[in-house]
Design a protein around this motif. Structure first.
Motif, short mmCIF file in Angstrom:
data_model
loop_
_atom_site.label_atom_id
_atom_site.label_comp_id
_atom_site.label_asym_id
_atom_site.label_seq_id
_atom_site.Cartn_x
_atom_site.Cartn_y
_atom_site.Cartn_z
N LYS A 37 -68.08 -20.12 -47.02
CA LYS A 37 -68.05 -19.05 -46.04
C LYS A 37 -68.43 -19.56 -44.65
O LYS A 37 -67.76 -19.25 -43.65
CB LYS A 37 -69.03 -17.94 -46.46
N LYS A 64 -72.12 -12.45 -52.42
CA LYS A 64 -71.19 -13.29 -51.65
C LYS A 64 -71.87 -14.55 -51.13
O LYS A 64 -71.23 -15.37 -50.47
CB LYS A 64 -70.63 -12.50 -50.45
N SER A 65 -73.16 -14.70 -51.40
CA SER A 65 -73.89 -15.88 -50.92
C SER A 65 -75.02 -16.21 -51.88
O SER A 65 -75.43 -15.39 -52.71
CB SER A 65 -74.46 -15.63 -49.53
N TYR A 116 -72.55 -19.64 -56.27
CA TYR A 116 -72.94 -18.88 -55.08
C TYR A 116 -73.41 -19.80 -53.96
O TYR A 116 -73.26 -19.47 -52.78
CB TYR A 116 -73.99 -17.83 -55.46
N LYS A 118 -70.24 -20.75 -52.48
CA LYS A 118 -69.71 -19.65 -51.67
C LYS A 118 -70.34 -19.64 -50.29
O LYS A 118 -69.67 -19.37 -49.28
CB LYS A 118 -69.97 -18.30 -52.37
#
Length: 534
Positions: free
Chosen positions: A58, A17-18, A51, A54
């Protein structure tokens, strides 16, 4: 594997997620792959761009909502959230790239060394994440230029990962948007040897319009399309290499061309038998032999208990005929170097015969045979030693203690960088299953403009090339210049006379990869014999 997840040691690893988590997962994959295979692997850095975005998205979303809750207007919250996201993205970028560099250089795989891994840095103009990828490449180059600290706390040149930087229209030092990255790459090469350079322009000419990474150091795939008609390069692999000793054929033929070509064909058939032995030994291998490769995405996602045969019995994978000593066999048969007009004509005939033979095998068997310029990290010494013991000392052949890498110009031959690259560029398209050329340079940190001129030349003239410079450190006296090879063929610090391998860091181009663990006597002699091309 990043997009769809993977499994390691029986544990599911989901899509990150990162950016920093993606870098960690990537290094875990690299280590797992290296522990279960022979040879190098490559990673295209383009897969990390999404990523990094992302991470930005985020942080932006979280901070924007936070500022709104604190009573900021939407406009002010947007400005503040963007500032925070940019700052956090940079922190994540720095930490993620540091993770890649440190993990790869400190991990010890089951074969007792760091993973042989190549990072492929290509700014594809059609990639929606090109800006993020440019940031990642910039950070990789900055950290590589700095180096990694040795046990004395001094920054030295790490051997891995190998870096390859792709030159294209927008970064070939002709006024393109990303020329600033190429200038940084050149600066990095002047001190840390990497990155090496691939010309997208020439590669597209050689591989049906495609640009892709070699497998590890220099092993290239032939174009192949899947059932959807799409070109596929990633996830493909090589079954192995068998190398032919060209100089030995020349020694036995002793200038008799009829005898040479007859023996050449006999030896080629022997190589084919050896390659088919490799192929047949792999047939029937179950995917369970290496789940990371065959079941969880490094190469395929086969079922448990399924054989890998369908990946072997097609052009999906390659199987390579290597060769060594084109210079020596030309010298033996024609009495001149292959840079001489008479020698060049003969050497091109030899290369074309190798390629035509490989193409014939490919058509006959349906297997992905390829012609590969053998790196000869140890083979350069072994072949030369065997022939010296059998045939005695032959001037410019067995007396040197080594044979010349693939099609390269003799390391002792005086030739300038531009002429060398232009000459060797003729051989690379023939050796399409693997080829790389180099120029030997002194410390060029005060003349980066000269290196930039060579990089421009690479873009217009040769598919794949690299710089060889020196990057050493003596633990006893702190000397950080070139540690030399003395008359006794020993590595010696020119400042204090230290000869203890355990108390010095020496990094040299062994082949396409860098070496930092010293070499056999033949490769050491070859390194000592290298003349400067600039």
């Amino acid at each position: 594997m990043l997009d769809n997840g993977t499994v390691m040691n029986g544990k599911m690893i989901e899509s990150p997620k990162s950016f920093q988590v993606a870098c960690t997962v990537m290094t875990q994959i690299i280590a797992a792959v290296a522990s279960s295979q022979y040879g190098g692997q490559s990673v295209d850095i383009r897969h990390l761009g999404k990523y990094l975005r992302k991470t930005y998205d985020k942080i932006y979303k979280k901070r924007f909502l936070g500022y709104i809750e604190k009573g900021y207007s939407k406009e002010d919250a947007d400005v503040k959230a963007k500032e925070d996201a940019i700052e956090r993205r940079q922190e994540d970028l720095t930490a993620g790239v540091q993770t890649i560099q440190y993990q790869i250089n400190t991990l010890m795989t089951t074969n007792g060394q760091s993973p042989f891994v190549t990072i492929f840095m290509f700014l594809d103009k059609d990639d929606e994440y090109i800006e993020e990828n440019a940031m990642i490449i910039e950070e990789i180059l900055k950290q590589r230029y700095q180096g990694i600290k040795n046990e004395k706390g001094v920054y030295i040149t790490p051997a891995f990962p190998k870096l390859i930087y792709v030159l294209d229209e927008h970064n070939c030092l002709k006024g393109g948007k990303y020329d600033y990255l190429t200038k940084l790459a050149v600066k990095c090469s002047s001190k840390r040897l990497y990155p090496d350079y691939i010309s997208a322009k020439i590669m597209r000419e050689n591989y049906e319009g495609n640009v892709f990474s070699p497998m590890g150091c220099r092993s290239f795939l032939s174009p192949w399309k899947n059932e959807k008609g799409e070109y596929v390069f990633e996830s493909r692999f090589n079954q192995g290499v068998v190398s032919i000793n060209l100089p030995q054929i020349g020694i036995i033929a002793n200038g008799d061309e009829e005898k040479f070509w007859k023996l050449f064909d006999e030896r080629l058939e022997l190589c084919k038998d050896a390659l088919m032995c490799r192929h047949n030994a792999l047939l029937g291998t179950l995917s369970d032999a290496s789940p990371i490769h065959w079941q969880y995405g490094a190469i395929a996602r086969l079922e448990k208990g399924e054989t890998i045969d369908k990946l072997l019995n097609s052009y999906f994978s390659t199987i390579s005929l290597g060769y060594i000593g084109l210079y020596e066999v030309t010298k033996l048969m024609k009495g001149v170097s292959h840079t001489d007009a008479k020698g060049e004509e003969f050497s091109i005939r030899v290369m074309k015969h190798l390629r035509e033979t490989v193409d014939k095998w490919k058509a006959e068997t349906g297997l992905g045979f390829a012609l590969y310029g053998t790196p000869a990290e140890s083979l350069c010494y072994r072949f030369a030693r065997v022939d010296r013991e059998r045939f005695g000392e032959i001037e410019d052949v067995t007396d040197k203690g080594y044979y010349t890498n693939s099609y390269h110009v003799d390391v002792r031959e005086k030739i300038n960088a531009f002429d060398k690259l232009k000459f060797e560029s003729k051989y690379q398209p023939i050796s399409s299953g693997g080829a790389i050329s180099y120029v030997e340079i002194p410390n060029m940190k005060n003349n980066l403009e000269a290196l930039e001129e060579i990089v421009k030349f690479i873009y217009d003239n040769i598919q794949y090339a690299e710089f060889n410079t020196k990057s050493d450190y003596c633990h006893l006296c702190g000397y950080d210049g070139e540690i030399v090879i003395n008359e006794q063929n020993e590595w010696e610090c020119p400042q204090c006379g230290n000869k203890d391998h355990s108390k010095m860091n020496v990094t040299r181009r062994t082949c396409g990869y860098l070496g930092e663990n010293f070499w056999n006597v033949g490769k050491t002699k070859e390194i000592k014999s290298r003349v400067l091309h600039l």
